[in-house]
Scaffold this active site. Structure first.
Site, PDB file in Angstrom:
ATOM      1  N   CYS A 122      41.819  34.663  44.128  1.00 58.96           N
ATOM      2  CA  CYS A 122      41.639  34.833  42.913  1.00 58.96           C
ATOM      3  C   CYS A 122      40.065  35.295  42.752  1.00 58.96           C
ATOM      4  CB  CYS A 122      42.012  33.579  42.082  1.00 58.96           C
ATOM      5  SG  CYS A 122      42.335  34.107  40.265  1.00 58.96           S
ATOM      6  N   CYS A 124      38.586  34.300  39.451  1.00 60.27           N
ATOM      7  CA  CYS A 124      37.906  33.436  38.511  1.00 60.27           C
ATOM      8  C   CYS A 124      36.864  32.677  38.815  1.00 60.27           C
ATOM      9  CB  CYS A 124      39.089  32.522  37.689  1.00 60.27           C
ATOM     10  SG  CYS A 124      39.915  31.472  38.862  1.00 60.27           S
ATOM     11  N   CYS A 132      40.401  35.567  35.557  1.00 61.75           N
ATOM     12  CA  CYS A 132      41.154  35.640  36.809  1.00 61.75           C
ATOM     13  C   CYS A 132      41.104  37.286  37.357  1.00 61.75           C
ATOM     14  CB  CYS A 132      42.524  35.357  36.906  1.00 61.75           C
ATOM     15  SG  CYS A 132      42.521  33.314  36.813  1.00 61.75           S
ATOM     16  N   LYS A 209      53.236  30.111  37.780  1.00 61.23           N
ATOM     17  CA  LYS A 209      51.993  29.572  37.432  1.00 61.23           C
ATOM     18  C   LYS A 209      51.921  29.452  35.866  1.00 61.23           C
ATOM     19  CE  LYS A 209      46.973  29.296  38.410  1.00 61.23           C
ATOM     20  NZ  LYS A 209      45.880  29.970  38.855  1.00 61.23           N
ATOM     21  N   LYS A 262      53.455  25.853  40.130  1.00 61.37           N
ATOM     22  CA  LYS A 262      52.112  25.040  39.647  1.00 61.37           C
ATOM     23  C   LYS A 262      52.267  25.087  38.154  1.00 61.37           C
ATOM     24  CE  LYS A 262      47.130  25.718  40.202  1.00 61.37           C
ATOM     25  NZ  LYS A 262      46.056  26.241  40.610  1.00 61.37           N
TER      26      LYS A 262
HETATM   27 ZN   LIG Z   1      42.029  32.393  38.706  1.00 59.29          ZN
END
Ligand SMILES: [Zn+2]
Length: 337
Positions: A122, A124, A132, A209, A262
Site C-alpha cells: 500500500c 499510505c 492509499c 476491507k 478486515k
Molecule cells: Zn493504505
C-alpha cells in the site's frame, strides 16, 4: 432428541471428552504476526494504544521474528515506517525501502525459514498525505460542496502498487498483500510480477476491507493517518455484505491466490458468507482496535487475558477463516502449546 435419554452434558464432563468432540482448533501455524519496521538501531518503541506492540528497527525486528519462528507461527505481515515520505510514495517501491531491507535480512537468516514473509502493499505509510493512492485536488470545487474536493486516483495508483509489489517480491517477500482497495490492483500486480519473472509469488488480496473505526490504533502504529478526508471513497461501507462478495469475485477473477477480510470481529458474518461461497484460502485480520479494546479491558482487570484471547481467535476460525493476522499471535501460540 428426547430428554432424559439424550443429555448433551454427557460429553462436557471432562476435558478429555470435551477435547474429543471439539469442532474448531487453533494452531500457531495459522497465526500471522504483524511487524512495524522503522529506521534506526536498537529501537523498540511501544505504541501507546497497543500495549505489547512496537515500532522496531531492523536489528530488533530480527529478534522479534526469531521469537515468532521459535513459537511456530505461520508468518509475519510486514509494514514500514519510512524515514521520509513524498507524494509518489517512493519509500514503498524503492529497492532500499525499509521493508525491502528487512526482507533481505530475514531471508538470509536460516532461523526464519519456517515463516511466510508477507509484505503489505500500500502507499499510505509512504505518502505525505497518508492516503492509499495518488491524490488529485479539484481546486474548482466550491466550498459549499459536501463532497470532497480531492480524489484518490485509481488508475495512476495501480502503476505504483504494481511497482511496489515487484520490488517487495524481488527483495524476498513470499507473498504480497495489497491492502489499498483500488479497483484492478490484483490484475495489475499479477501482470507486473509475471513480467518480472516473479510468477511464483502469490497475491493475498485484502478483498473485503471495510472503512472501519477499528483501524484507529494502527494509524498510530504505522504513522499513516490521512492528513485530510477519510478512506470511505475506496474502502468498503460497513453495511454491505453482498458488495463484499462482489469484491471477492472480482479479486478471484483477477487471479488472487488468497483472500483477506478486515476487520474480523465486527464482520464475522461476512467471513462466514465468504467461506460458504468460496473454496479459495481465506484469512481474517483481527485489527488494531480489536486488540486495543481487549488490552484496555485486561489492564482494568475487567476481562481475563488468556481465555479471552483464545475465544476471540476461535470465533474467527469458527466463522471460517483458515488463518488469522493478529497482534496476539505470540501470546496465543504460547497458550495453545
Ligand atoms: Zn493504505
Amino acid at each position: 432428541m428426547n430428554f432424559p435419554a439424550t443429555r448433551m452434558r454427557r460429553l462436557r464432563r471432562t476435558e478429555a471428552l470435551r477435547s474429543l468432540v471439539r469442532e474448531t482448533h487453533l494452531h500457531p501455524a495459522a497465526l500471522i504476526q504483524p511487524l512495524f519496521l522503522c529506521p534506526g538501531v536498537g529501537i523498540r518503541r511501544e505504541i501507546a494504544s497497543m500495549p505489547g506492540v512496537f515500532n522496531l528497527s531492523l536489528d530488533e525486528a530480527v529478534k522479534e521474528a526469531e521469537a515468532a519462528a521459535s513459537l511456530g507461527l505461520g508468518g509475519l505481515l510486514l509494514f514500514g515506517l519510512p524515514a521520509e515520505k513524498d507524494d509518489q510514495a517512493t519509500g514503498a517501491w524503492s529497492s532500499e525501502g525499509i521493508v525491502q531491507q528487512a526482507l533481505r535480512a530475514f531471508k538470509s537468516n536460516r532461523k526464519l525459514d519456517p515463516l511466510a514473509l508477507i509484505a503489505d502493499v500500500c502507499l499510505c505509510e509512504y505518502t505525505t498525505h497518508g492516503h492509499c493512492g495518488v491524490v488529485s485536488h479539484d481546486h474548482a470545487a466550491t466550498t459549499h460542496s459536501h463532497e470532497a474536493s480531492y480524489e484518490i486516483q485509481n488508475d495512476p495508483t495501480l502503476t505504483l502498487l504494481a511497482k511496489t509489489a515487484v520490488s517487495l517480491a524481488a527483495a524476498g517477500a513470499d507473498i504480497v498483500a495489497p491492502s489499498d482497495m483500488m479497483d484492478g490492483r490484483v490484475e495489475a500486480i499479477r501482470q507486473a510480477l509475471d513480467a518480472a519473472q516473479l510468477d511464483q509469488t502469490p497475491i493475498l488480496s485484502y478483498a473485503a476491507k471495510f472503512a472501519s473505526a477499528f483501524y484507529g490504533p494502527f494509524r498510530e502504529a504505522a504513522n499513516s493517518a490521512p492528513q485530510f478526508g477519510d478512506r470511505r471513497t475506496y474502502q468498503m461501507d460497513g453495511a454491505n455484505l453482498r458488495e463484499a462478495l462482489r469484491e471477492i469475485d472480482q479479486d478471484i477473477a483477477e487471479s488472487a491466490d488468497m483472500i483477506l477480510m478486515k476487520p474480523a470481529m465486527p464482520y464475522l458474518d461476512v467471513i462466514r458468507a465468504a467461506r460458504d461461497r468460496y473454496d479459495i484460502p481465506l484469512g481474517a485480520y483481527q485489527v488494531s482496535g480489536e486488540y486495543a479494546m481487549l488490552q484496555a479491558a485486561f489492564a482494568r482487570g475487567w476481562l481475563s487475558p488468556d481465555r479471552t484471547i483464545l475465544e476471540s481467535l476461535l470465533s474467527i476460525r469458527r466463522a471460517g477463516a483458515d488463518f488469522i493476522v493478529t497482534y496476539f499471535a505470540q501470546q496465543a501460540a504460547k497458550l495453545i502449546t
